[in-house]
Design a protein around this motif. Structure first.
Motif, PDB file in Angstrom:
ATOM      1  N   ALA A   1      53.654  40.985  57.727  1.00 36.47           N
ATOM      2  CA  ALA A   1      54.595  39.882  57.489  1.00 36.47           C
ATOM      3  C   ALA A   1      54.060  38.866  56.485  1.00 36.47           C
ATOM      4  O   ALA A   1      54.836  38.174  55.821  1.00 36.47           O
ATOM      5  N   ASP A   2      52.743  38.778  56.340  1.00 35.87           N
ATOM      6  CA  ASP A   2      52.133  37.801  55.436  1.00 35.87           C
ATOM      7  C   ASP A   2      51.723  38.389  54.090  1.00 35.87           C
ATOM      8  O   ASP A   2      51.382  37.667  53.169  1.00 35.87           O
ATOM      9  N   ARG A   3      51.753  39.709  53.989  1.00 34.55           N
ATOM     10  CA  ARG A   3      51.189  40.375  52.828  1.00 34.55           C
ATOM     11  C   ARG A   3      51.898  40.046  51.521  1.00 34.55           C
ATOM     12  O   ARG A   3      51.246  39.820  50.497  1.00 34.55           O
ATOM     13  N   ALA A   4      53.218  39.988  51.522  1.00 34.68           N
ATOM     14  CA  ALA A   4      53.948  39.698  50.282  1.00 34.68           C
ATOM     15  C   ALA A   4      53.612  38.301  49.764  1.00 34.68           C
ATOM     16  O   ALA A   4      53.427  38.109  48.548  1.00 34.68           O
ATOM     17  N   ASP A   5      53.518  37.334  50.666  1.00 35.59           N
ATOM     18  CA  ASP A   5      53.175  35.972  50.255  1.00 35.59           C
ATOM     19  C   ASP A   5      51.771  35.899  49.668  1.00 35.59           C
ATOM     20  O   ASP A   5      51.544  35.243  48.649  1.00 35.59           O
ATOM     21  N   LEU A   6      50.826  36.585  50.310  1.00 37.57           N
ATOM     22  CA  LEU A   6      49.454  36.551  49.814  1.00 37.57           C
ATOM     23  C   LEU A   6      49.305  37.357  48.519  1.00 37.57           C
ATOM     24  O   LEU A   6      48.486  37.005  47.673  1.00 37.57           O
ATOM     25  N   LEU A   7      50.098  38.404  48.363  1.00 40.14           N
ATOM     26  CA  LEU A   7      50.108  39.144  47.093  1.00 40.14           C
ATOM     27  C   LEU A   7      50.532  38.213  45.963  1.00 40.14           C
ATOM     28  O   LEU A   7      49.867  38.132  44.921  1.00 40.14           O
ATOM     29  N   GLN A   8      51.605  37.491  46.177  1.00 44.31           N
ATOM     30  CA  GLN A   8      52.081  36.542  45.177  1.00 44.31           C
ATOM     31  C   GLN A   8      51.023  35.463  44.927  1.00 44.31           C
ATOM     32  O   GLN A   8      50.737  35.112  43.777  1.00 44.31           O
ATOM     33  N   GLU A   9      50.429  34.965  45.986  1.00 41.14           N
ATOM     34  CA  GLU A   9      49.425  33.912  45.844  1.00 41.14           C
ATOM     35  C   GLU A   9      48.208  34.403  45.052  1.00 41.14           C
ATOM     36  O   GLU A   9      47.622  33.659  44.263  1.00 41.14           O
ATOM     37  N   ALA A  10      47.839  35.680  45.233  1.00 39.76           N
ATOM     38  CA  ALA A  10      46.703  36.242  44.492  1.00 39.76           C
ATOM     39  C   ALA A  10      46.951  36.175  42.987  1.00 39.76           C
ATOM     40  O   ALA A  10      46.062  35.810  42.210  1.00 39.76           O
ATOM     41  N   PHE A  11      48.176  36.491  42.579  1.00 41.33           N
ATOM     42  CA  PHE A  11      48.469  36.476  41.152  1.00 41.33           C
ATOM     43  C   PHE A  11      48.714  35.061  40.627  1.00 41.33           C
ATOM     44  O   PHE A  11      48.505  34.795  39.445  1.00 41.33           O
ATOM     45  N   VAL A  12      49.100  34.155  41.504  1.00 40.75           N
ATOM     46  CA  VAL A  12      49.183  32.746  41.110  1.00 40.75           C
ATOM     47  C   VAL A  12      47.770  32.228  40.825  1.00 40.75           C
ATOM     48  O   VAL A  12      47.538  31.545  39.817  1.00 40.75           O
ATOM     49  N   VAL A  13      46.823  32.577  41.691  1.00 38.26           N
ATOM     50  CA  VAL A  13      45.433  32.184  41.478  1.00 38.26           C
ATOM     51  C   VAL A  13      44.919  32.800  40.179  1.00 38.26           C
ATOM     52  O   VAL A  13      44.275  32.125  39.367  1.00 38.26           O
ATOM     53  N   LEU A  14      45.217  34.070  39.971  1.00 39.89           N
ATOM     54  CA  LEU A  14      44.795  34.742  38.737  1.00 39.89           C
ATOM     55  C   LEU A  14      45.374  34.033  37.516  1.00 39.89           C
ATOM     56  O   LEU A  14      44.672  33.808  36.527  1.00 39.89           O
ATOM     57  N   HIS A  15      46.637  33.658  37.599  1.00 37.65           N
ATOM     58  CA  HIS A  15      47.285  32.943  36.490  1.00 37.65           C
ATOM     59  C   HIS A  15      46.605  31.597  36.230  1.00 37.65           C
ATOM     60  O   HIS A  15      46.314  31.249  35.085  1.00 37.65           O
ATOM     61  N   ARG A  16      46.349  30.849  37.313  1.00 35.98           N
ATOM     62  CA  ARG A  16      45.717  29.536  37.167  1.00 35.98           C
ATOM     63  C   ARG A  16      44.320  29.636  36.572  1.00 35.98           C
ATOM     64  O   ARG A  16      43.897  28.778  35.821  1.00 35.98           O
ATOM     65  N   ARG A  17      43.605  30.704  36.927  1.00 34.16           N
ATOM     66  CA  ARG A  17      42.212  30.833  36.500  1.00 34.16           C
ATOM     67  C   ARG A  17      42.030  31.789  35.328  1.00 34.16           C
ATOM     68  O   ARG A  17      40.910  32.128  34.979  1.00 34.16           O
ATOM     69  N   ARG A  18      43.116  32.215  34.689  1.00 36.05           N
ATOM     70  CA  ARG A  18      43.027  33.221  33.626  1.00 36.05           C
ATOM     71  C   ARG A  18      42.143  32.789  32.461  1.00 36.05           C
ATOM     72  O   ARG A  18      41.512  33.612  31.831  1.00 36.05           O
ATOM     73  N   ALA A  19      42.070  31.503  32.202  1.00 39.70           N
ATOM     74  CA  ALA A  19      41.220  31.013  31.110  1.00 39.70           C
ATOM     75  C   ALA A  19      39.737  31.189  31.445  1.00 39.70           C
ATOM     76  O   ALA A  19      38.905  31.236  30.538  1.00 39.70           O
ATOM     77  N   ASP A  20      39.404  31.323  32.729  1.00 45.39           N
ATOM     78  CA  ASP A  20      38.017  31.501  33.159  1.00 45.39           C
ATOM     79  C   ASP A  20      37.560  32.953  33.088  1.00 45.39           C
ATOM     80  O   ASP A  20      36.382  33.232  33.314  1.00 45.39           O
ATOM     81  N   TRP A  21      38.478  33.862  32.804  1.00 45.56           N
ATOM     82  CA  TRP A  21      38.145  35.288  32.798  1.00 45.56           C
ATOM     83  C   TRP A  21      37.082  35.568  31.747  1.00 45.56           C
ATOM     84  O   TRP A  21      37.218  35.200  30.587  1.00 45.56           O
ATOM     85  N   ASP A  22      36.020  36.239  32.163  1.00 47.65           N
ATOM     86  CA  ASP A  22      34.896  36.501  31.269  1.00 47.65           C
ATOM     87  C   ASP A  22      34.828  37.955  30.814  1.00 47.65           C
ATOM     88  O   ASP A  22      33.804  38.403  30.318  1.00 47.65           O
ATOM     89  N   GLY A  23      35.905  38.700  31.002  1.00 44.10           N
ATOM     90  CA  GLY A  23      35.950  40.089  30.550  1.00 44.10           C
ATOM     91  C   GLY A  23      35.493  41.096  31.585  1.00 44.10           C
ATOM     92  O   GLY A  23      35.533  42.294  31.339  1.00 44.10           O
ATOM     93  N   ARG A  24      35.069  40.622  32.744  1.00 43.77           N
ATOM     94  CA  ARG A  24      34.647  41.567  33.778  1.00 43.77           C
ATOM     95  C   ARG A  24      35.860  42.286  34.349  1.00 43.77           C
ATOM     96  O   ARG A  24      36.998  42.024  33.978  1.00 43.77           O
ATOM     97  N   SER A  25      35.645  43.147  35.295  1.00 40.85           N
ATOM     98  CA  SER A  25      36.699  43.946  35.904  1.00 40.85           C
ATOM     99  C   SER A  25      37.763  43.057  36.551  1.00 40.85           C
ATOM    100  O   SER A  25      37.459  42.243  37.422  1.00 40.85           O
ATOM    101  N   VAL A  26      38.995  43.233  36.117  1.00 41.55           N
ATOM    102  CA  VAL A  26      40.108  42.478  36.712  1.00 41.55           C
ATOM    103  C   VAL A  26      40.268  42.885  38.173  1.00 41.55           C
ATOM    104  O   VAL A  26      40.511  42.057  39.044  1.00 41.55           O
ATOM    105  N   ARG A  27      40.096  44.161  38.432  1.00 46.85           N
ATOM    106  CA  ARG A  27      40.226  44.670  39.790  1.00 46.85           C
ATOM    107  C   ARG A  27      39.187  44.015  40.716  1.00 46.85           C
ATOM    108  O   ARG A  27      39.502  43.594  41.824  1.00 46.85           O
ATOM    109  N   GLY A  28      37.967  43.924  40.251  1.00 54.64           N
ATOM    110  CA  GLY A  28      36.926  43.275  41.041  1.00 54.64           C
ATOM    111  C   GLY A  28      37.206  41.801  41.242  1.00 54.64           C
ATOM    112  O   GLY A  28      36.967  41.248  42.321  1.00 54.64           O
ATOM    113  N   TRP A  29      37.716  41.165  40.205  1.00 53.87           N
ATOM    114  CA  TRP A  29      38.056  39.750  40.304  1.00 53.87           C
ATOM    115  C   TRP A  29      39.179  39.553  41.323  1.00 53.87           C
ATOM    116  O   TRP A  29      39.139  38.639  42.154  1.00 53.87           O
TER     117      TRP A  29
END
Length: 162
Positions: free
Chosen positions: A27-55
């Motif tokens: 029941a919570d998975r869809a919300d947390l899936l969306q939240e994961a990509f919101v976090v990724l979007h917010r922090r995208r400028a911090d990406w240092d080229g490492r594995s996106v999957r690992g991040w």
């Protein structure tokens, strides 16, 4: 800079499975899936080229840790399919009981231990890959894996003794 739309297309299914393996209720998975990509979007400028999957795995671990802390009361039911085709009823019951005990024991692990255990035992990642993904020392990976195995073995034995 990281393309979040492309990351979503390539890794949404991985994030969904990761959340499930970390004990996220369906029941919570869809919300947390969306939240994961919101976090990724917010922090995208911090990406240092490492594995996106690992991040993304590290983001999932953090989200689950916070999700559990925020929950005042949660009743979670972990459901796993057990192959029962053609098996005698006694075997089906035993497999389901053992699967439920395994899920219960896994759900009781601290998020950090569960993350390392799942990454090593299920995702088949090396200790170094786990350390890099979670940004922790390799010794911490080994310590958490050892503790997770010990706790799981103890809890499974307790369930058997009940």
């Amino acid at each position: 800079m990281l393309d979040v739309h492309e990351a979503y297309e390539r890794h949404a299914e991985f994030v969904w499975r990761s959340l499930a393996r970390l004990g996220c209720a369906p029941a919570d998975r869809a919300d947390l899936l969306q939240e994961a990509f919101v976090v990724l979007h917010r922090r995208r400028a911090d990406w240092d080229g490492r594995s996106v999957r690992g991040w993304l795995w590290g983001i999932c671990v953090g989200l689950m840790r916070n999700h559990r802390r925020r929950a005042f009361r949660r009743i979670e039911t972990l459901v796993a399919d057990v192959d029962v085709a053609g098996a005698p009823p006694v075997d089906v019951i035993e497999r389901k009981r053992r699967m439920a005990n395994g899920q219960r024991a896994l759900a009781e692990l601290e998020v950090e231990q569960r993350a390392v255990f799942v990454m090593f035992e299920i995702e088949q990642l090396s200790g170094k890959q786990i350390a890099d993904s979670l940004e922790i020392p390799l010794g911490t990976v080994h310590s958490r894996l050892f503790s997770a195995r010990k706790t799981l073995a103890r809890r499974l034995q307790e369930f058997e003794d009940e």
